[in-house]
Design a protein around this motif. Structure first.
Motif, PDB file in Angstrom:
ATOM      1  N   SER A  42       1.016  -1.415   0.089  1.00 42.69           N
ATOM      2  CA  SER A  42      -0.725   0.040   0.024  1.00 42.69           C
ATOM      3  C   SER A  42       1.202   1.277  -0.107  1.00 42.69           C
ATOM      4  O   SER A  42       1.896   1.580   0.676  1.00 42.69           O
ATOM      5  CB  SER A  42      -1.172   0.116   1.203  1.00 42.69           C
ATOM      6  OG  SER A  42      -1.490   0.937   1.196  1.00 42.69           O
ATOM      7  N   ILE A  46      -1.647   0.814   5.395  1.00 43.04           N
ATOM      8  CA  ILE A  46      -2.773  -0.243   6.073  1.00 43.04           C
ATOM      9  C   ILE A  46      -3.372  -1.023   7.980  1.00 43.04           C
ATOM     10  O   ILE A  46      -2.761  -0.253   8.287  1.00 43.04           O
ATOM     11  CB  ILE A  46      -1.182  -2.089   5.410  1.00 43.04           C
ATOM     12  CG1 ILE A  46      -1.456  -2.057   4.525  1.00 43.04           C
ATOM     13  CG2 ILE A  46      -2.395  -3.640   6.641  1.00 43.04           C
ATOM     14  CD1 ILE A  46      -0.649  -3.076   4.186  1.00 43.04           C
ATOM     15  N   VAL A  60       4.711  -0.840   3.076  1.00 41.53           N
ATOM     16  CA  VAL A  60       3.954   1.049   3.296  1.00 41.53           C
ATOM     17  C   VAL A  60       5.237   1.522   2.189  1.00 41.53           C
ATOM     18  O   VAL A  60       6.363   1.419   2.836  1.00 41.53           O
ATOM     19  CB  VAL A  60       3.200   0.782   4.270  1.00 41.53           C
ATOM     20  CG1 VAL A  60       1.928   0.363   4.547  1.00 41.53           C
ATOM     21  CG2 VAL A  60       4.462   1.623   5.614  1.00 41.53           C
ATOM     22  N   LYS A 278      -8.962   2.724  -2.168  1.00 41.82           N
ATOM     23  CA  LYS A 278      -8.782   1.876  -1.027  1.00 41.82           C
ATOM     24  C   LYS A 278      -9.592   0.636  -1.012  1.00 41.82           C
ATOM     25  O   LYS A 278     -10.567   0.601  -1.833  1.00 41.82           O
ATOM     26  CB  LYS A 278      -9.675   2.547   0.275  1.00 41.82           C
ATOM     27  CG  LYS A 278     -10.844   3.027   0.145  1.00 41.82           C
ATOM     28  CD  LYS A 278     -11.373   2.955   1.514  1.00 41.82           C
ATOM     29  CE  LYS A 278     -12.571   3.642   1.641  1.00 41.82           C
ATOM     30  NZ  LYS A 278     -13.181   4.691   3.040  1.00 41.82           N
ATOM     31  N   THR A 293      -2.295  -1.801  -3.407  1.00 37.43           N
ATOM     32  CA  THR A 293      -3.057  -0.531  -3.679  1.00 37.43           C
ATOM     33  C   THR A 293      -2.332   0.887  -3.652  1.00 37.43           C
ATOM     34  O   THR A 293      -1.809   0.699  -2.450  1.00 37.43           O
ATOM     35  CB  THR A 293      -4.725  -0.752  -2.436  1.00 37.43           C
ATOM     36  OG1 THR A 293      -5.457   0.333  -2.258  1.00 37.43           O
ATOM     37  CG2 THR A 293      -3.731  -0.697  -0.949  1.00 37.43           C
ATOM     38  N   THR A 295      -3.301   2.798  -2.768  1.00 31.66           N
ATOM     39  CA  THR A 295      -3.897   4.421  -1.229  1.00 31.66           C
ATOM     40  C   THR A 295      -3.572   3.425  -0.253  1.00 31.66           C
ATOM     41  O   THR A 295      -2.601   2.943  -0.051  1.00 31.66           O
ATOM     42  CB  THR A 295      -5.243   4.962  -1.363  1.00 31.66           C
ATOM     43  OG1 THR A 295      -6.822   3.914  -1.651  1.00 31.66           O
ATOM     44  CG2 THR A 295      -5.921   5.519  -3.067  1.00 31.66           C
ATOM     45  N   ALA A 296      -5.016   2.794   0.676  1.00 27.70           N
ATOM     46  CA  ALA A 296      -5.308   2.132   1.783  1.00 27.70           C
ATOM     47  C   ALA A 296      -5.636   0.903   1.395  1.00 27.70           C
ATOM     48  O   ALA A 296      -6.732   0.758   0.925  1.00 27.70           O
ATOM     49  CB  ALA A 296      -5.422   3.405   2.424  1.00 27.70           C
ATOM     50  N   CYS A 297      -6.124  -0.199   2.681  1.00 24.55           N
ATOM     51  CA  CYS A 297      -5.541  -1.479   3.331  1.00 24.55           C
ATOM     52  C   CYS A 297      -6.598  -0.555   4.236  1.00 24.55           C
ATOM     53  O   CYS A 297      -5.536  -0.824   4.873  1.00 24.55           O
ATOM     54  CB  CYS A 297      -5.440  -2.777   2.431  1.00 24.55           C
ATOM     55  SG  CYS A 297      -5.677  -3.395   2.593  1.00 24.55           S
TER      56      CYS A 297
END
Length: 318
Positions: A42, A46, A60, A278, A293, A295-297
């Motif tokens: 990500s 996360i 990340v 996300k 991803t 963006t975020a998970c």
């Protein structure tokens, strides 16, 4: 030599059938590069709640390690990664190793002297693995990486994020192989469009809408599946992605999603999620695959299990 009309017709039909089979079988796999080292990769964070479990490494970048929340991370003495009880070594690292002289080395006895283990020879031919042999406690935890740890890992993660973005662009740019796979079912999969009697088969599926998995979705056939989605991907509560007859493989299913991904409560997803925004996994949901991803998970008591990699090219092999 002259051929009869019927013979020519047979040849043409045979050639057409071969071309159809080849088309399905030869859709290239999306190359994940170093992004394929991770169960989750990500760019912006996360998060995980109690009850979550990740089988495989996470990372990340370019954001700092503080963007991995809920893991109670412990920084390794090397300062290149952290560990957490929520992150378990992936399927390739969870088994111990069996060595024998016949693999090459100094011990005099051959591998055939290890009986009852149902050994699987590693591709290196230097050791085998068995479900009866489990890696020691030092190898039982997966690893969490962040660019902010600096050193070599920062460079590796920059490469991995670049590979993730390239894979997303590659998947998004594939051509739809069949007009019938364009906006299949109006974006609602299952039943007549991916149900048990009408499973999805290898190829490229393109959706100009959101996609909803409102019932179980079946994949049938050993080949590459690319699902291009310009909107969101939403899997309903307790619904499953089912790989029929052990032919379809999660590492060959690519969900390229421009919008938001939501895997509902108790739902079971499979495949590689290449997400522009996300990804949310609701309570007791799961994924056999990877989350890559931009963006975020976010995991709410969810389980992520990476497919068995063919080889470690980066971090654990450094």
């Amino acid at each position: 030599m002259m051929l009869s009309f019927s013979t020519c017709r047979l040849v043409v039909l045979f050639a057409s059938a071969c071309n159809a089979v080849t088309s399905a079988e030869t859709e290239p796999v999306v190359d994940l590069g170093f992004a394929g080292e991770y169960a989750i990769l990500s760019k912006s964070g996360i998060s995980a709640t109690a009850g979550s479990k990740i089988y495989g490494d996470i990372a990340v970048s370019p954001i700092a390690s503080t963007a991995m929340t809920g893991f109670d991370l412990t920084l390794d003495s090397s300062t290149q990664f952290s560990k957490s009880a929520l992150i378990v070594a992936g399927p390739d690292a969870s088994l111990g190793e069996a060595y024998a002289a016949s693999y090459g080395g100094d011990s005099p006895i051959a591998s055939t002297a290890m009986t009852g283990f149902d050994l699987t020879l590693d591709s290196s031919t230097q050791f085998s693995k068995s479900a009866l042999i489990v890696a020691g406690p030092d190898a039982s935890l997966g690893e969490a990486y962040a660019a902010s740890y600096g050193g070599e890992i920062a460079n590796v993660l920059t490469t991995a994020v670049g590979a993730m973005e390239t894979a997303y662009t590659d998947a998004a740019g594939r051509s739809t192989t069949d007009a019938d796979t364009l906006n299949l079912g109006g974006g609602i999969l299952g039943g007549e469009f991916g149900g048990p009697t009408k499973p999805l088969t290898p190829g490229v599926y393109t959706f100009g809408t959101d996609v909803y998995l409102n019932s179980d979705v079946h994949f049938s056939g050993d080949g590459v599946y690319i699902i291009q989605i310009s909107g969101d991907l939403v899997q309903a509560e307790d619904k499953k992605v089912i790989l029929d007859l052990d032919a379809a493989k999660p590492e060959k299913i690519f969900w390229q999603v421009a919008g938001h991904v939501e895997v509902g409560v108790g739902a079971q997803m499979k495949g590689i999620i290449l997400a522009k925004t996300k990804v949310d996994f609701k309570t007791n949901s799961s994924l056999n695959g990877r989350v890559l991803t931009q963006t975020a998970c976010n995991l709410q008591s969810a389980t992520i299990t990476e497919p068995v990699p063919t080889a470690r090219r980066g971090l654990r092999s450094m």
